[in-house]
Design a protein around this motif. Structure first.
Motif, PDB file in Angstrom:
ATOM      1  N   LEU A  91       7.243 108.867 -33.506  1.00 32.19           N
ATOM      2  CA  LEU A  91       8.461 109.275 -34.535  1.00 32.19           C
ATOM      3  C   LEU A  91       8.098 110.498 -34.119  1.00 32.19           C
ATOM      4  O   LEU A  91       9.626 110.818 -34.310  1.00 32.19           O
ATOM      5  CB  LEU A  91       8.309 109.254 -36.198  1.00 32.19           C
ATOM      6  CG  LEU A  91       9.564 109.333 -36.634  1.00 32.19           C
ATOM      7  CD1 LEU A  91       9.433 108.466 -37.913  1.00 32.19           C
ATOM      8  CD2 LEU A  91       9.206 111.435 -36.738  1.00 32.19           C
TER       9      LEU A  91
ATOM     10  N   VAL B  92       0.343 102.111 -38.350  1.00 30.12           N
ATOM     11  CA  VAL B  92       1.269 103.030 -39.064  1.00 30.12           C
ATOM     12  C   VAL B  92       1.332 104.630 -38.451  1.00 30.12           C
ATOM     13  O   VAL B  92       1.396 104.818 -38.116  1.00 30.12           O
ATOM     14  CB  VAL B  92       0.649 103.251 -40.286  1.00 30.12           C
ATOM     15  CG1 VAL B  92       1.270 104.479 -40.795  1.00 30.12           C
ATOM     16  CG2 VAL B  92       1.652 102.093 -41.444  1.00 30.12           C
ATOM     17  N   THR B  93      -0.671 104.390 -37.619  1.00 27.54           N
ATOM     18  CA  THR B  93      -0.409 105.623 -37.122  1.00 27.54           C
ATOM     19  C   THR B  93       0.113 105.653 -35.513  1.00 27.54           C
ATOM     20  O   THR B  93       0.436 106.623 -35.237  1.00 27.54           O
ATOM     21  CB  THR B  93      -2.299 106.091 -37.194  1.00 27.54           C
ATOM     22  OG1 THR B  93      -2.934 105.034 -37.814  1.00 27.54           O
ATOM     23  CG2 THR B  93      -2.259 106.998 -35.715  1.00 27.54           C
TER      24      THR B  93
ATOM     25  N   GLN C  67      -1.321 111.818 -42.882  1.00 28.74           N
ATOM     26  CA  GLN C  67      -0.278 110.886 -42.777  1.00 28.74           C
ATOM     27  C   GLN C  67      -1.236 109.397 -43.452  1.00 28.74           C
ATOM     28  O   GLN C  67      -1.167 108.662 -44.640  1.00 28.74           O
ATOM     29  CB  GLN C  67       1.185 110.580 -41.943  1.00 28.74           C
ATOM     30  CG  GLN C  67       2.308 109.891 -42.645  1.00 28.74           C
ATOM     31  CD  GLN C  67       2.991 109.636 -42.409  1.00 28.74           C
ATOM     32  OE1 GLN C  67       4.016 110.849 -41.814  1.00 28.74           O
ATOM     33  NE2 GLN C  67       4.326 109.138 -42.439  1.00 28.74           N
ATOM     34  N   PRO C  68      -1.173 108.759 -41.685  1.00 25.50           N
ATOM     35  CA  PRO C  68      -1.979 107.338 -42.037  1.00 25.50           C
ATOM     36  C   PRO C  68      -3.546 107.669 -43.140  1.00 25.50           C
ATOM     37  O   PRO C  68      -3.578 106.489 -43.341  1.00 25.50           O
ATOM     38  CB  PRO C  68      -2.478 106.916 -40.885  1.00 25.50           C
ATOM     39  CG  PRO C  68      -2.878 107.867 -40.125  1.00 25.50           C
ATOM     40  CD  PRO C  68      -1.347 109.058 -40.458  1.00 25.50           C
TER      41      PRO C  68
ATOM     42  N   MET D 190       8.109 103.170 -39.921  1.00 19.75           N
ATOM     43  CA  MET D 190       7.289 103.477 -40.962  1.00 19.75           C
ATOM     44  C   MET D 190       7.413 102.437 -41.766  1.00 19.75           C
ATOM     45  O   MET D 190       6.846 101.862 -42.869  1.00 19.75           O
ATOM     46  CB  MET D 190       7.426 104.794 -41.387  1.00 19.75           C
ATOM     47  CG  MET D 190       7.041 106.400 -41.035  1.00 19.75           C
ATOM     48  SD  MET D 190       4.891 106.016 -39.794  1.00 19.75           S
ATOM     49  CE  MET D 190       4.654 106.223 -41.073  1.00 19.75           C
TER      50      MET D 190
ATOM     51  N   ALA E 295       2.711 104.311 -34.814  1.00 20.08           N
ATOM     52  CA  ALA E 295       4.312 104.086 -35.619  1.00 20.08           C
ATOM     53  C   ALA E 295       4.822 105.395 -35.790  1.00 20.08           C
ATOM     54  O   ALA E 295       5.704 106.691 -35.095  1.00 20.08           O
ATOM     55  CB  ALA E 295       4.858 103.360 -36.546  1.00 20.08           C
ATOM     56  N   SER E 296       3.655 106.615 -35.909  1.00 22.70           N
ATOM     57  CA  SER E 296       3.764 108.172 -36.583  1.00 22.70           C
ATOM     58  C   SER E 296       3.911 109.185 -35.610  1.00 22.70           C
ATOM     59  O   SER E 296       4.573 109.994 -35.171  1.00 22.70           O
ATOM     60  CB  SER E 296       2.616 108.295 -37.484  1.00 22.70           C
ATOM     61  OG  SER E 296       2.573 109.417 -37.839  1.00 22.70           O
TER      62      SER E 296
ATOM     63  N   MET F 182      12.722 106.517 -39.177  1.00 21.70           N
ATOM     64  CA  MET F 182      11.976 106.003 -40.641  1.00 21.70           C
ATOM     65  C   MET F 182      12.081 104.573 -40.770  1.00 21.70           C
ATOM     66  O   MET F 182      10.798 104.691 -40.897  1.00 21.70           O
ATOM     67  CB  MET F 182      13.105 107.237 -41.121  1.00 21.70           C
ATOM     68  CG  MET F 182      12.252 108.033 -41.199  1.00 21.70           C
ATOM     69  SD  MET F 182      10.727 108.853 -41.515  1.00 21.70           S
ATOM     70  CE  MET F 182      10.196 108.120 -42.569  1.00 21.70           C
TER      71      MET F 182
END
Length: 262
Positions: A82, A75-76, A35-36, A186, A78-79, A183
């Motif tokens: 999650l 972001v990584t 994703q990132p 993100m 946070a991913s 979410m």
């Protein structure tokens, strides 16, 4: 053997359990890394030319890569955090936590095992994403102090967001809810200095962006990786991370005491 020693031993056991789950289902880890990486490719090669030209002093795609790389690292983190909410909710709703309560183990070890496993997974994901950014041409100018600052801030952020997602997973009531509730982690980077400077935003949105937790974290990472002094941003970043970790740790403990399988 002291209470702390028992707790450390039981936490290590729970860590092994969660790491084995990750090895058994590697597709989730690959998705968290993909994703990132996709964000990085999208923003650099699709939007990078235009957004890079809008940076202070102008610039191109490579300048935008240097600007956005710290945001992709955030972001990584946070991913991966999650995904922790999903794992915790799964344990809570399937009755695993209740079974652990009947065993002679430190009760704190159940949640600590999830947090430690997430930290390991975060480290692996960050290493892969950073290596991918380097392959695209990213060249950080950080010295030893800059890299140390980057590692410390990322570790603090991962610790804080993981405890937040542990609490959200316990509060969710179902795996489906747990997959959706965090979410906002993100989405918040998009309302920060992650992808564009905050002074390019409308006044009201710029105020929100400048006063939310992710902006000082990103600005600190960006300064450290560029070999600059982050100044007050470093202390704001540390303060936000510590506050989130302490509050969410207490929240998770209270929720854990009330968890029952549904």
């Amino acid at each position: 053997m002291s209470t702390m020693t028992y707790a450390a031993r039981d936490s290590a056991t729970m860590l092994r359990r969660n790491l084995r789950h990750m090895l058994r289902y590697p597709s989730l880890t690959l998705m968290l890394i993909a994703q990132p990486v996709l964000f990085l490719l999208l923003f650099v090669y699709v939007f990078g030319g235009t957004l890079g030209a809008g940076l202070p002093g102008g610039g191109g795609r490579q300048d935008y890569l240097a600007y956005i790389a710290p945001a992709i690292l955030l972001v990584t983190v946070a991913s991966v955090a999650l995904s922790t909410a999903i794992h915790v909710a799964k344990d809570a709703t399937e009755g695993i936590i209740d079974r652990f309560r009947t065993m002679p183990i430190a009760k704190s070890a159940v949640l600590t095992g999830h947090v430690l496993a997430a930290m390991v997974q975060t480290a692996v994901a960050l290493a892969v994403v950073l290596a991918f950014a380097v392959l695209l041409g990213y060249r950080p100018d950080a010295g030893a102090v800059g890299w140390l600052g980057t590692i410390v801030v990322l570790a603090l952020l991962a610790f804080a967001l993981t405890w937040l997602c542990v609490a959200l997973g316990l509060a969710a009531g179902s795996v489906e809810t747990a997959s959706n509730t965090p979410m906002f982690l993100m989405l918040l980077p998009f309302i920060s200095s992650a992808f564009v400077p905050t002074d390019s935003m409308p006044a009201g949105l710029a105020w929100i962006a400048e006063n939310q937790p992710f902006t000082p974290v990103i600005d600190t990472l960006r300064a450290c990786l560029e070999g600059r002094d982050p100044g007050a941003d470093l202390w704001w970043a540390i303060g936000w991370c510590v506050a989130i970790a302490v509050l969410c740790f207490g929240w998770a403990r209270r929720l854990f005491a009330r968890v029952r399988a549904v």
